[in-house]
Scaffold this motif. Structure first.
Motif, PDB file in Angstrom:
ATOM      1  N   SER A   1       0.811  -1.221   0.000  1.00 27.71           N
ATOM      2  CA  SER A   1       0.000   0.000   0.000  1.00 27.71           C
ATOM      3  C   SER A   1       0.843   1.269   0.000  1.00 27.71           C
ATOM      4  CB  SER A   1      -0.955   0.003   1.199  1.00 27.71           C
ATOM      5  OG  SER A   1      -0.234  -0.099   2.412  1.00 27.71           O
ATOM      6  N   GLY A   2       2.036   1.197   0.556  1.00 25.83           N
ATOM      7  CA  GLY A   2       2.871   2.388   0.590  1.00 25.83           C
ATOM      8  C   GLY A   2       3.496   2.735  -0.744  1.00 25.83           C
ATOM      9  N   LEU A   3       3.411   1.814  -1.706  1.00 21.80           N
ATOM     10  CA  LEU A   3       4.051   2.013  -3.003  1.00 21.80           C
ATOM     11  C   LEU A   3       3.052   2.121  -4.142  1.00 21.80           C
ATOM     12  CD1 LEU A   3       6.912  -0.655  -2.635  1.00 21.80           C
ATOM     13  CD2 LEU A   3       7.112   1.817  -2.344  1.00 21.80           C
ATOM     14  N   ARG A   4       1.759   2.312  -3.836  1.00 20.61           N
ATOM     15  CA  ARG A   4       0.776   2.319  -4.915  1.00 20.61           C
ATOM     16  C   ARG A   4      -0.275   3.402  -4.731  1.00 20.61           C
ATOM     17  NH1 ARG A   4      -4.320   1.463  -2.157  1.00 20.61           N
ATOM     18  NH2 ARG A   4      -4.216  -0.444  -0.946  1.00 20.61           N
ATOM     19  N   LYS A   5      -0.947   3.695  -5.858  1.00 20.92           N
ATOM     20  CA  LYS A   5      -2.056   4.634  -5.858  1.00 20.92           C
ATOM     21  C   LYS A   5      -3.172   4.037  -6.698  1.00 20.92           C
ATOM     22  CE  LYS A   5      -3.364   9.403  -6.967  1.00 20.92           C
ATOM     23  NZ  LYS A   5      -2.887  10.719  -7.502  1.00 20.92           N
ATOM     24  N   MET A   6      -4.347   3.928  -6.114  1.00 19.97           N
ATOM     25  CA  MET A   6      -5.473   3.297  -6.797  1.00 19.97           C
ATOM     26  C   MET A   6      -6.448   4.335  -7.313  1.00 19.97           C
ATOM     27  SD  MET A   6      -6.429  -0.022  -4.531  1.00 19.97           S
ATOM     28  CE  MET A   6      -7.806  -0.279  -5.652  1.00 19.97           C
ATOM     29  N   ASP A   7      -7.121   3.982  -8.423  1.00 18.72           N
ATOM     30  CA  ASP A   7      -8.226   4.779  -8.922  1.00 18.72           C
ATOM     31  C   ASP A   7      -9.218   3.827  -9.588  1.00 18.72           C
ATOM     32  OD1 ASP A   7      -7.430   4.359 -11.720  1.00 18.72           O
ATOM     33  OD2 ASP A   7      -5.823   5.787 -11.319  1.00 18.72           O
ATOM     34  N   GLU A   8     -10.263   4.371 -10.171  1.00 23.40           N
ATOM     35  CA  GLU A   8     -11.304   3.535 -10.765  1.00 23.40           C
ATOM     36  C   GLU A   8     -10.761   2.635 -11.868  1.00 23.40           C
ATOM     37  OE1 GLU A   8     -14.823   1.701 -11.399  1.00 23.40           O
ATOM     38  OE2 GLU A   8     -14.482   3.179  -9.798  1.00 23.40           O
ATOM     39  N   GLN A   9      -9.793   3.111 -12.604  1.00 22.36           N
ATOM     40  CA  GLN A   9      -9.314   2.366 -13.763  1.00 22.36           C
ATOM     41  C   GLN A   9      -8.321   1.268 -13.403  1.00 22.36           C
ATOM     42  OE1 GLN A   9     -10.659   2.666 -16.845  1.00 22.36           O
ATOM     43  NE2 GLN A   9     -12.050   3.978 -15.649  1.00 22.36           N
ATOM     44  N   GLY A  10      -7.604   1.429 -12.297  1.00 28.56           N
ATOM     45  CA  GLY A  10      -6.611   0.433 -11.929  1.00 28.56           C
ATOM     46  C   GLY A  10      -5.699   0.938 -10.833  1.00 28.56           C
ATOM     47  N   VAL A  11      -4.470   0.467 -10.848  1.00 26.58           N
ATOM     48  CA  VAL A  11      -3.523   0.828  -9.800  1.00 26.58           C
ATOM     49  C   VAL A  11      -2.179   1.164 -10.424  1.00 26.58           C
ATOM     50  CG1 VAL A  11      -2.978  -1.622  -9.404  1.00 26.58           C
ATOM     51  CG2 VAL A  11      -2.378   0.063  -7.676  1.00 26.58           C
ATOM     52  N   THR A  12      -1.573   2.229  -9.951  1.00 26.20           N
ATOM     53  CA  THR A  12      -0.217   2.609 -10.327  1.00 26.20           C
ATOM     54  C   THR A  12       0.685   2.319  -9.134  1.00 26.20           C
ATOM     55  OG1 THR A  12      -1.046   4.359 -11.771  1.00 26.20           O
ATOM     56  CG2 THR A  12       1.265   4.491 -11.116  1.00 26.20           C
ATOM     57  N   PHE A  13       1.772   1.628  -9.366  1.00 35.77           N
ATOM     58  CA  PHE A  13       2.621   1.256  -8.228  1.00 35.77           C
ATOM     59  C   PHE A  13       4.092   1.335  -8.600  1.00 35.77           C
ATOM     60  CE2 PHE A  13       1.644  -2.601 -10.563  1.00 35.77           C
ATOM     61  CZ  PHE A  13       2.873  -3.235 -10.670  1.00 35.77           C
ATOM     62  N   GLN A  14       4.899   1.418  -7.569  1.00 38.93           N
ATOM     63  CA  GLN A  14       6.348   1.373  -7.722  1.00 38.93           C
ATOM     64  C   GLN A  14       6.829  -0.044  -7.487  1.00 38.93           C
ATOM     65  OE1 GLN A  14       7.187   4.943  -4.972  1.00 38.93           O
ATOM     66  NE2 GLN A  14       8.989   4.856  -6.300  1.00 38.93           N
ATOM     67  N   SER A  15       7.726  -0.489  -8.329  1.00 39.56           N
ATOM     68  CA  SER A  15       8.327  -1.802  -8.156  1.00 39.56           C
ATOM     69  C   SER A  15       9.090  -1.855  -6.837  1.00 39.56           C
ATOM     70  CB  SER A  15       9.285  -2.098  -9.305  1.00 39.56           C
ATOM     71  OG  SER A  15      10.121  -3.202  -9.002  1.00 39.56           O
ATOM     72  N   HIS A  16       8.893  -2.944  -6.094  1.00 38.01           N
ATOM     73  CA  HIS A  16       9.664  -3.130  -4.860  1.00 38.01           C
ATOM     74  C   HIS A  16      11.109  -3.508  -5.183  1.00 38.01           C
ATOM     75  CE1 HIS A  16       8.798  -7.281  -5.954  1.00 38.01           C
ATOM     76  NE2 HIS A  16       9.723  -7.669  -5.095  1.00 38.01           N
ATOM     77  N   ILE A  17      11.386  -3.785  -6.461  1.00 33.24           N
ATOM     78  CA  ILE A  17      12.731  -4.206  -6.867  1.00 33.24           C
ATOM     79  C   ILE A  17      13.614  -3.001  -7.150  1.00 33.24           C
ATOM     80  CG2 ILE A  17      14.066  -5.480  -8.595  1.00 33.24           C
ATOM     81  CD1 ILE A  17      11.505  -7.196  -9.033  1.00 33.24           C
ATOM     82  N   ASP A  18      13.126  -2.083  -8.012  1.00 36.42           N
ATOM     83  CA  ASP A  18      13.979  -0.965  -8.429  1.00 36.42           C
ATOM     84  C   ASP A  18      13.281   0.397  -8.386  1.00 36.42           C
ATOM     85  OD1 ASP A  18      12.221  -1.077 -10.554  1.00 36.42           O
ATOM     86  OD2 ASP A  18      13.708  -1.794 -12.004  1.00 36.42           O
ATOM     87  N   GLY A  19      12.048   0.425  -7.871  1.00 31.37           N
ATOM     88  CA  GLY A  19      11.347   1.691  -7.748  1.00 31.37           C
ATOM     89  C   GLY A  19      10.691   2.190  -9.019  1.00 31.37           C
ATOM     90  N   SER A  20      10.805   1.439 -10.116  1.00 28.91           N
ATOM     91  CA  SER A  20      10.194   1.863 -11.382  1.00 28.91           C
ATOM     92  C   SER A  20       8.673   1.841 -11.273  1.00 28.91           C
ATOM     93  CB  SER A  20      10.647   0.955 -12.525  1.00 28.91           C
ATOM     94  OG  SER A  20      10.304  -0.397 -12.258  1.00 28.91           O
TER      95      SER A  20
END
Length: 375
Positions: free
Chosen positions: A101-120
């Motif tokens: 949860s600390g690495l993502r942002k949700m909206d109606e269309q889906g979720v944007t997140f940062q990779s736990h591997i390299d932050g991408s």
């Protein structure tokens, strides 16, 4: 014809059946070893097969990040890459949406997140999740959902569940039917019976090849989990497979089979194997404990795995104390063997009409374990 499940026998509400997929038939109840990143940790595919396992689980989130779904497809699919000719179910990534949860942002269309591997940064939508699972060549594709955390208020659980139901409809639309492949919907709603009922109604109106119960084993405890199953499972279609996600202990599995669940996965047997904990017919053993240092007997005399057939508790204790990688490998093998034997025993008991008698004996073996009480 898409993937399907047929009922072979019932004993009370416990069910034995057969899941028919593009990569073979699977007797149920079934426990799927977790191969998150394309491997069951500490085991070769031959070792997994030797336990009697017929189906394994992979994870969309982890495989999309590394090595990438397109690369897996170019290399012939996940079955070929990991040397697994049997069926594969892939988790949609919904659990990671919750746990990271600390690495993502949700909206109606889906979720944007940062990779736990390299932050991408990455974007995951219901449609993209389905496409990734197609590229992986998963026999069972799971709908992208938001795994509702525990605890959650009824309002929070309702909003989360309804978002997941909207995503489920989009997953159904995006899924391309193929012979022997199927899409499972996931029931959400937290610990609230009315929300679980609403979720089941929404999913069955859409129509899926199987139905999973998600959002459990996240801290609510076994009693509450069973209560949720008691009110949810009877509402699910009787002619479709039922999958309880991320569960659990042997006691969890017995109780869920009793309530009509057919499919399971959990990291417990592999994770425990890496940390020195062995599942046996008489409870849990910690192979790091000094009491095993001079014990020449097997971990479990009834088990046929290499750890039990060829080695002693004393040797297993030595391997863990010495930090040798063979210890986690052998003990993971043993734990997967135990889980497969447990499922085969429960399935056979259902077919023979002796489920409650068998379940009571299994439960008694665990209740009488001193080390399990201490754990």
């Amino acid at each position: 014809m898409t993937l399907n499940w047929t009922l072979d026998a019932t004993d009370g509400t416990a069910r034995a059946g057969t899941l028919r997929t593009a990569h073979g038939d699977v007797p149920t109840p079934v426990f799927m070893p977790v191969g998150t990143a394309g491997t069951v940790k500490a085991m070769t595919a031959d070792a997994v097969r030797s336990t009697g396992a017929r189906m394994v689980l992979g994870n969309t989130y982890h495989l999309m990040l590394r090595p990438g779904a397109e690369r897996v497809a170019r290399l012939g699919g996940l079955h070929r890459m990991m040397d697994w000719s049997g069926p594969i179910l892939t988790d949609s990534g919904g659990f990671q949406v919750m746990s990271l949860s600390g690495l993502r942002k949700m909206d109606e269309q889906g979720v944007t997140f940062q990779s736990h591997i390299d932050g991408s940064k990455h974007r995951l939508t219901p449609e993209h999740s389905v496409e990734i699972q197609r590229l992986l060549d998963a026999d069972v594709t799971m709908c992208l959902d938001e795994c509702t955390p525990f605890p959650a208020t009824e309002k929070q659980a309702a909003e989360s569940m309804r978002l997941s139901m909207r995503w489920a409809a989009r997953c159904r639309e995006a899924f391309t039917p193929r012979e022997g492949y199927g899409l499972f919907g996931i029931v959400q709603g937290g610990v609230y019976p009315d929300l679980r009922a609403e979720s089941v109604d929404a999913l069955t109106a859409i129509g899926f090849e199987g139905y999973a119960v998600g959002g459990l084993a996240v801290g609510e405890g076994q009693e509450m989990m069973f209560s949720v199953l008691d009110t949810t499972v009877p509402r699910l279609p009787t002619d479709k497979a039922r999958y309880l996600m991320g569960v659990g202990t042997p006691s969890d599995l017995v109780g869920a089979v009793r309530r009509g669940i057919d499919m399971f996965d959990c990291v417990m047997p592999t994770r425990s194997g890496r940390t020195g904990r062995a599942y046996t017919r008489h409870g849990m053993l910690n192979m790091r404990n000094a009491r095993h240092a001079d014990d020449g007997g097997p971990i479990d005399p009834a088990c046929t795995c290499p750890a039990c057939a060829r080695h002693s508790r004393a040797y297993m204790h030595h391997l863990f104390k010495a930090g040798e990688m063979l210890g986690p490998m052998l003990l993971t093998w043993h734990n997967i063997q135990y889980y497969q034997d447990l499922m085969a025993e429960l399935g056979g008991a259902i077919l023979a009409g002796r489920f409650e008698e068998t379940a009571a004996r299994i439960d008694a073996g665990w209740r009488n374990s001193e080390e399990e009480k201490a754990a």
